[in-house]
Design a protein around this motif. Structure first.
Motif, PDB file in Angstrom:
ATOM      1  N   ASN A   1      -5.854   4.302  -3.757  1.00 45.47           N
ATOM      2  CA  ASN A   1      -7.327   4.120  -3.826  1.00 45.47           C
ATOM      3  C   ASN A   1      -7.960   5.647  -4.078  1.00 45.47           C
ATOM      4  OD1 ASN A   1      -7.676   1.720  -3.745  1.00 45.47           O
ATOM      5  ND2 ASN A   1      -8.594   1.251  -1.571  1.00 45.47           N
ATOM      6  N   ILE A   2      -7.072   6.617  -3.708  1.00 44.54           N
ATOM      7  CA  ILE A   2      -7.286   8.154  -4.051  1.00 44.54           C
ATOM      8  C   ILE A   2      -6.629   8.332  -5.339  1.00 44.54           C
ATOM      9  CG2 ILE A   2      -7.060  10.292  -3.067  1.00 44.54           C
ATOM     10  CD1 ILE A   2      -9.136   8.350  -1.688  1.00 44.54           C
TER      11      ILE A   2
ATOM     12  N   GLN B   1      -9.560   5.382   3.817  1.00 41.96           N
ATOM     13  CA  GLN B   1      -8.677   4.437   2.902  1.00 41.96           C
ATOM     14  C   GLN B   1      -7.416   4.218   3.534  1.00 41.96           C
ATOM     15  OE1 GLN B   1      -9.785   2.816   0.108  1.00 41.96           O
ATOM     16  NE2 GLN B   1     -11.762   3.428   0.902  1.00 41.96           N
ATOM     17  N   ASP B   2      -6.917   2.932   3.679  1.00 44.11           N
ATOM     18  CA  ASP B   2      -5.724   2.521   4.246  1.00 44.11           C
ATOM     19  C   ASP B   2      -4.600   2.434   3.262  1.00 44.11           C
ATOM     20  OD1 ASP B   2      -6.819   2.464   6.535  1.00 44.11           O
ATOM     21  OD2 ASP B   2      -7.438   0.464   6.365  1.00 44.11           O
ATOM     22  N   ASP B   3      -4.959   2.904   1.929  1.00 43.74           N
ATOM     23  CA  ASP B   3      -3.832   3.053   0.881  1.00 43.74           C
ATOM     24  C   ASP B   3      -4.265   3.935  -0.057  1.00 43.74           C
ATOM     25  OD1 ASP B   3      -2.258   2.227  -1.408  1.00 43.74           O
ATOM     26  OD2 ASP B   3      -3.041   0.235  -1.807  1.00 43.74           O
TER      27      ASP B   3
ATOM     28  N   TYR C   1     -12.376   9.500   2.624  1.00 41.74           N
ATOM     29  CA  TYR C   1     -12.897   7.971   2.162  1.00 41.74           C
ATOM     30  C   TYR C   1     -12.486   6.827   3.155  1.00 41.74           C
ATOM     31  CZ  TYR C   1     -14.743  10.466  -1.906  1.00 41.74           C
ATOM     32  OH  TYR C   1     -15.461  11.021  -2.601  1.00 41.74           O
TER      33      TYR C   1
ATOM     34  N   ILE D   1      -7.695  10.090   1.492  1.00 41.45           N
ATOM     35  CA  ILE D   1      -7.634   8.794   2.397  1.00 41.45           C
ATOM     36  C   ILE D   1      -8.363   9.074   3.804  1.00 41.45           C
ATOM     37  CG2 ILE D   1      -5.467   7.751   1.633  1.00 41.45           C
ATOM     38  CD1 ILE D   1      -5.177   9.579   4.977  1.00 41.45           C
TER      39      ILE D   1
ATOM     40  N   PRO E   1       0.838  -1.230   0.113  1.00 43.08           N
ATOM     41  CA  PRO E   1      -0.056   0.115   0.240  1.00 43.08           C
ATOM     42  C   PRO E   1       0.840   1.341   0.140  1.00 43.08           C
ATOM     43  CG  PRO E   1       0.107  -0.956   2.190  1.00 43.08           C
ATOM     44  CD  PRO E   1       0.746  -2.038   1.315  1.00 43.08           C
TER      45      PRO E   1
ATOM     46  N   HIS F   1       1.744   4.584   1.685  1.00 41.06           N
ATOM     47  CA  HIS F   1       1.455   5.236   3.045  1.00 41.06           C
ATOM     48  C   HIS F   1       1.990   6.369   3.176  1.00 41.06           C
ATOM     49  CE1 HIS F   1       0.379   1.162   5.412  1.00 41.06           C
ATOM     50  NE2 HIS F   1      -0.839   1.572   4.698  1.00 41.06           N
TER      51      HIS F   1
ATOM     52  N   ASP G   1      -4.107  12.896  -1.850  1.00 41.18           N
ATOM     53  CA  ASP G   1      -3.590  11.798  -1.068  1.00 41.18           C
ATOM     54  C   ASP G   1      -4.353  12.001   0.363  1.00 41.18           C
ATOM     55  OD1 ASP G   1      -2.254  11.579  -3.245  1.00 41.18           O
ATOM     56  OD2 ASP G   1      -0.477  10.852  -2.118  1.00 41.18           O
TER      57      ASP G   1
END
Ligand code: EPS
Length: 403
Positions: A132-133, A127-129, A125, A122, A108, A110, A118
């Motif tokens: 995905n953004i 998100q941990d990765d 939404y 994150i 991922p 980070h 980013d």
């Protein structure tokens, strides 16, 4: 209403565009759309991605035997990198971007990049990765916009409207192109700049930024000619064409400011030096049909073709300032998403500057916005009806005594 939506991720299988609201009978082909897509891919300072892609929009609907039918126009643009290229950890993008869960780890992202989507993405939404953004916020999405813009260009050409762009600044190198701008010179320049001396300096500035592991922003200018007087409206804040144009150009990736005509320069000038004096009728020109080529012409065009939220008939001039690309070879200090502790920002292949491309994207946004304003004003379900309405309107806009 002429409107569009896009979908797709930068390294997913492809991009989607859906355009609706244009009349039937507009000649369009994938080859014509490709011309603008090719222009979007050019520009000195771009990264390796543009060597991989040959962006091509495949029409899925709304066009038959070379003409629009009035139905929604859907397009698919393949991301070649998805099937041919490798993502992180040397794994194919098909693995990294798989729709299904995959065997083994996908590293991922980070280390958040300041300046990209980013960090707010994150958070919002959950998100941990950050992938995905960033996959959606990438300027790769602008490919769909340019495909849509190319179709709107074909529509507007029916009315003699032309939309061009050029770069006036990269990294502080200011262009002073001769007036009127020679669009061929801009198109032939590696940085889409119509001033050859400045163009050469901009190329050097890009090289210097690359050497330093840095990135560059700049300014692009879009010019639309052949517009009739009276598109848009002064009636409501959101019917003003100025509002709509500034919002649409402001939506282009990395744009941080938009100005019309003399824009921010107006702050320093007195009214007598600003407002565009109207020429008396002896100086007006006739068109081939005996009508006015351009009613109520001006001596100057400091307003950039817009007054009270409506077109004046003078060229529309709109500029946008583009911030430097957020992904840098020498990353800025940042923080890690999991710990909040100091970490260097993520770096994946990127461009040094994206300014030349932004001009082409800004054109697309102006083209869609103008196409919408034309359809709002002239309507019609077939282009012949739209053209008839346009001509009958044009016959009414001169002096009230009808001369
Ligand atoms: C872009 C594709 C991207 C970038 C660029 C625009 O490709 P990749 O990330 O695979 O190298 O080159 O993206 C950005 C400027 C950005 O800020 O995300 C394209 O197709 O134009």
């Amino acid at each position: 209403m002429v409107r569009f939506l896009t979908a797709g991720e930068s390294h997913g299988p492809g991009l989607v565009a859906l355009l609706e609201g244009l009349p039937a009978g507009i000649a369009i082909s994938e080859a014509v759309i490709r011309e603008d897509l090719a222009r979007r891919q050019m520009g000195y300072g771009r990264g390796g991605r543009m060597q991989i892609e040959t962006d091509y929009a495949v029409l899925q609907s709304g066009v038959r035997h070379g003409y629009t039918t009035g139905a929604p126009i859907a397009m698919l643009i393949e991301n070649r990198d998805h099937t041919t290229g490798n993502g992180p950890d040397g794994k194919p993008w098909t693995h990294t971007m798989s729709k299904e869960p995959v065997e083994g780890d996908v590293t991922p992202i980070h280390r958040l990049r300041p300046g990209h989507a980013d960090t707010p993405g994150i958070s919002k939404y959950l998100q941990d990765d950050a992938r995905n953004i960033l996959e959606r916020s990438s300027a790769r999405e602008s490919t769909s916009r340019v495909a849509v813009g190319a179709i709107c260009r074909a529509f507007l050409s029916e009315f003699g409207v032309e939309v061009h762009s050029h770069v006036t600044n990269i990294g502080g190198v200011q262009a002073h192109p001769p007036e009127p701008v020679d669009w061929d010179v801009a198109e032939d320049s590696p940085v889409r700049c119509a001033d050859p001396d400045a163009s050469a300096l901009m190329v050097r500035e890009v090289d210097a930024a690359k050497e330093a592991g840095d990135s560059l922003g700049g300014v692009v200018e879009v010019v639309a000619t052949g517009l009739p007087i009276g598109l848009g409206s002064h009636i409501q804040w959101d019917t003003k064409l100025s509002t709509r144009l500034m919002a649409s150009v402001g939506s282009v990736n990395a744009v941080k400011g938009v100005e019309v005509g003399k824009g921010f320069e107006l702050a320093d000038l007195r009214g007598s030096k600003v407002h565009d004096v109207i020429k008396p009728i002896e100086e007006w020109e006739r068109n081939g049909n005996g009508g006015w080529a351009k009613p109520w012409p001006r001596r100057t065009n400091n307003a950039g073709g817009l007054e009270g939220g409506m077109t004046t008939g003078e060229p529309l001039i709109i500029r946008a300032v583009v911030k430097p690309i957020a992904t840098m070879i020498s990353p800025l200090p940042s923080v890690d998403l999991t710990t909040g502790e100091l970490a260097q920002a993520h770096y994946e292949r990127s461009d040094i500057t994206f300014v030349p491309t932004c001009g082409v994207i800004a054109e697309a946004m102006v083209l869609v916005t103008l196409a919408d304003a034309f359809m709002e004003k002239f309507g019609g379900d077939h282009i012949s009806e739209t053209l008839r309405n346009y001509e009958s309107y044009r016959a009414t806009v001169g002096p009230r005594n009808g001369s």
